[in-house]
Scaffold this motif. Sequence first.
Motif, PDB file in Angstrom:
ATOM      1  N   UNK A 150    -100.222  16.347  14.003  1.00  0.00           N
ATOM      2  CA  UNK A 150    -101.181  16.741  12.972  1.00  0.00           C
ATOM      3  C   UNK A 150    -100.605  16.532  11.567  1.00  0.00           C
ATOM      4  N   UNK A 151     -99.333  16.868  11.408  1.00  0.00           N
ATOM      5  CA  UNK A 151     -98.730  16.668  10.085  1.00  0.00           C
ATOM      6  C   UNK A 151     -98.608  15.182   9.775  1.00  0.00           C
ATOM      7  N   UNK A 152     -98.301  14.378  10.793  1.00  0.00           N
ATOM      8  CA  UNK A 152     -98.221  12.929  10.540  1.00  0.00           C
ATOM      9  C   UNK A 152     -99.582  12.394  10.092  1.00  0.00           C
ATOM     10  N   UNK A 153    -100.662  12.980  10.639  1.00  0.00           N
ATOM     11  CA  UNK A 153    -102.004  12.533  10.226  1.00  0.00           C
ATOM     12  C   UNK A 153    -102.328  13.002   8.810  1.00  0.00           C
ATOM     13  N   UNK A 154    -101.934  14.247   8.499  1.00  0.00           N
ATOM     14  CA  UNK A 154    -102.152  14.746   7.136  1.00  0.00           C
ATOM     15  C   UNK A 154    -101.425  13.842   6.134  1.00  0.00           C
ATOM     16  N   UNK A 155    -100.238  13.389   6.521  1.00  0.00           N
ATOM     17  CA  UNK A 155     -99.447  12.519   5.646  1.00  0.00           C
ATOM     18  C   UNK A 155     -99.973  11.084   5.619  1.00  0.00           C
ATOM     19  N   UNK A 156    -100.960  10.792   6.445  1.00  0.00           N
ATOM     20  CA  UNK A 156    -101.529   9.446   6.440  1.00  0.00           C
ATOM     21  C   UNK A 156    -100.694   8.422   7.177  1.00  0.00           C
ATOM     22  N   UNK A 157     -99.784   8.910   8.048  1.00  0.00           N
ATOM     23  CA  UNK A 157     -98.878   7.978   8.719  1.00  0.00           C
ATOM     24  C   UNK A 157     -99.574   7.111   9.758  1.00  0.00           C
ATOM     25  N   UNK A 158    -100.806   7.477  10.103  1.00  0.00           N
ATOM     26  CA  UNK A 158    -101.558   6.726  11.123  1.00  0.00           C
ATOM     27  C   UNK A 158    -102.504   5.706  10.485  1.00  0.00           C
ATOM     28  N   UNK A 159    -102.355   5.483   9.179  1.00  0.00           N
ATOM     29  CA  UNK A 159    -103.372   4.678   8.483  1.00  0.00           C
ATOM     30  C   UNK A 159    -102.958   3.237   8.219  1.00  0.00           C
ATOM     31  N   UNK A 160    -101.865   2.796   8.858  1.00  0.00           N
ATOM     32  CA  UNK A 160    -101.438   1.401   8.722  1.00  0.00           C
ATOM     33  C   UNK A 160    -101.378   0.924   7.279  1.00  0.00           C
ATOM     34  N   UNK A 161    -100.644   1.661   6.461  1.00  0.00           N
ATOM     35  CA  UNK A 161    -100.475   1.244   5.072  1.00  0.00           C
ATOM     36  C   UNK A 161     -99.597   0.002   4.989  1.00  0.00           C
ATOM     37  N   UNK A 162     -99.868  -0.801   3.989  1.00  0.00           N
ATOM     38  CA  UNK A 162     -99.022  -1.976   3.791  1.00  0.00           C
ATOM     39  C   UNK A 162     -98.349  -1.899   2.425  1.00  0.00           C
ATOM     40  N   UNK A 163     -97.181  -2.516   2.337  1.00  0.00           N
ATOM     41  CA  UNK A 163     -96.403  -2.466   1.101  1.00  0.00           C
ATOM     42  C   UNK A 163     -95.802  -3.826   0.800  1.00  0.00           C
ATOM     43  N   UNK A 164     -95.610  -4.091  -0.484  1.00  0.00           N
ATOM     44  CA  UNK A 164     -94.804  -5.228  -0.911  1.00  0.00           C
ATOM     45  C   UNK A 164     -93.700  -4.700  -1.807  1.00  0.00           C
ATOM     46  N   UNK A 165     -92.591  -5.406  -1.811  1.00  0.00           N
ATOM     47  CA  UNK A 165     -91.432  -4.972  -2.588  1.00  0.00           C
ATOM     48  C   UNK A 165     -91.157  -5.993  -3.682  1.00  0.00           C
ATOM     49  N   UNK A 166     -90.880  -5.513  -4.883  1.00  0.00           N
ATOM     50  CA  UNK A 166     -90.609  -6.425  -5.986  1.00  0.00           C
ATOM     51  C   UNK A 166     -89.206  -6.172  -6.513  1.00  0.00           C
ATOM     52  N   UNK A 167     -88.366  -7.173  -6.358  1.00  0.00           N
ATOM     53  CA  UNK A 167     -86.965  -7.064  -6.774  1.00  0.00           C
ATOM     54  C   UNK A 167     -86.059  -7.038  -5.561  1.00  0.00           C
ATOM     55  N   UNK A 168     -85.624  -8.232  -5.136  1.00  0.00           N
ATOM     56  CA  UNK A 168     -84.799  -8.321  -3.923  1.00  0.00           C
ATOM     57  C   UNK A 168     -83.321  -8.395  -4.270  1.00  0.00           C
ATOM     58  N   UNK A 169     -82.902  -7.531  -5.195  1.00  0.00           N
ATOM     59  CA  UNK A 169     -81.475  -7.380  -5.498  1.00  0.00           C
ATOM     60  C   UNK A 169     -80.832  -6.474  -4.468  1.00  0.00           C
ATOM     61  N   UNK A 170     -79.710  -5.849  -4.837  1.00  0.00           N
ATOM     62  CA  UNK A 170     -78.992  -5.021  -3.864  1.00  0.00           C
ATOM     63  C   UNK A 170     -79.848  -3.894  -3.301  1.00  0.00           C
ATOM     64  N   UNK A 171     -80.523  -3.163  -4.177  1.00  0.00           N
ATOM     65  CA  UNK A 171     -81.319  -2.037  -3.700  1.00  0.00           C
ATOM     66  C   UNK A 171     -82.498  -2.526  -2.860  1.00  0.00           C
ATOM     67  N   UNK A 172     -83.167  -3.565  -3.343  1.00  0.00           N
ATOM     68  CA  UNK A 172     -84.287  -4.126  -2.592  1.00  0.00           C
ATOM     69  C   UNK A 172     -83.851  -4.585  -1.208  1.00  0.00           C
ATOM     70  N   UNK A 173     -82.734  -5.301  -1.168  1.00  0.00           N
ATOM     71  CA  UNK A 173     -82.227  -5.771   0.123  1.00  0.00           C
ATOM     72  C   UNK A 173     -81.852  -4.598   1.028  1.00  0.00           C
ATOM     73  N   UNK A 174     -81.260  -3.563   0.428  1.00  0.00           N
ATOM     74  CA  UNK A 174     -80.888  -2.388   1.232  1.00  0.00           C
ATOM     75  C   UNK A 174     -82.138  -1.778   1.876  1.00  0.00           C
ATOM     76  N   UNK A 175     -83.231  -1.693   1.129  1.00  0.00           N
ATOM     77  CA  UNK A 175     -84.464  -1.122   1.684  1.00  0.00           C
ATOM     78  C   UNK A 175     -85.046  -2.035   2.763  1.00  0.00           C
TER      79      UNK A 175
END
Lengths: 217, 217
Positions: free
Chosen positions: A74-99
């Motif tokens: 239920x908490x995962x649903x409240x958090x929207x974890x079941x909603x197939x969100x998509x993301x893009x990352x901008x900046x593939x330096x050290x931190x970006x690569x680490x993520x």
Amino acid sequence: MVKKGKVSSAVIRRLPRYYRTLEALHRDGAVRISSSALGKRMGITASQIRQDLSCFGEFGQQGYGYNVADLRREISEILGMDQDHSAVLIGAGNLGKALIRNFSFGKNGFALSAAFDADPAAIGREFNGVTVRAVDELDEYLRSHKVNVGVLTLPRSAAQDMAEHLIAGGVQGIWNFTNAELDVGDSGVFVENVHFSDSLLTLSYYISDAGQKAEGE
Amino acid sequence: MVKKGKVSSAVIRRLPRYYRTLEALHRDGAVRISSSALGKRMGITASQIRQDLSCFGEFGQQGYGYNVADLRREISEILGMDQDHSAVLIGAGNLGKALIRNFSFGKNGFALSAAFDADPAAIGREFNGVTVRAVDELDEYLRSHKVNVGVLTLPRSAAQDMAEHLIAGGVQGIWNFTNAELDVGDSGVFVENVHFSDSLLTLSYYISDAGQKAEGE
């Protein structure tokens, strides 16, 4: 089903911790847990837990406690974890690569679909199945793909400009690792800042405090 | 001078935000600010601010508000930023390198004195004036240098082992970027965890919420 909208940000910021704790309990095979045992584990009171969860509906049963698997779901649903969100990352330096390499977007309900960088040396490289594209292609990518969140791991000086491209491209949220204060105008885009400094300063407080106490003894 | 020890962790976690906000005001040339204006800027009430700060002594004057420079300095002292803390970092992979290169330890009152890694290819490399040493040298380094904090940016599987070396070496705090739950026994060492997931899930909540509201319109 769930009440939202009027929930305080303090409660919302505790939800991921509830999820994390329940996930660990679930992994360890726990079937049910009382609010006092859950509170003990999280360092908060049982009444705080009951109050927090009451913002979202009815959970648990008097004298039984919470079913771990149910409450976790239920908490995962409240958090929207079941909603197939998509993301893009901008900046593939050290931190970006680490993520890209080490952070599990999938476990948090997100698919990281692309990464962008301005550096020609980075473009075309692939990390963990994600290819780095030229940042010039971002606008076109946002037009042709549904993207919920942009992750900013680029130099601070470019953060506002890229935020504006993301907003124009229709994202709903920005996960901001730069310490730039982003201006999103009246777009309604939600910005979540990751402030490493706040975390280190909290640690600094506790070790200073400990130091002072030790000196006073 | 300042009262400590019984302050709730929620108040402590707000202190870095106070500092950050006052730092920005100071940079912008603000000389004084009322508790209501400060609250507006931070998204909390004026009475919350007065209550938070009362944990640490007397600040501000009725009808005058707070002197920005003074309050900023006092909060920096409460946070221990004037205590010349030192840190070492373990794990010079992407995340470690990102912190060494881009995170300003100095601005937070810390000197990053050394970095360690197990990978022979990393050892001897220098980033931002910090040389990467062999992790085998950690124990000796901790014996011969005063180190307050160990920063863990290494793979999760090695986190507990390295935490034990740090504790044996006398650190007061561990800044933990791995998502391992560290067991520090009865050492009294304070662990500050950086949970990227909690931050992304908070963002997830808000964009889901926004999505649901939009669908309901």
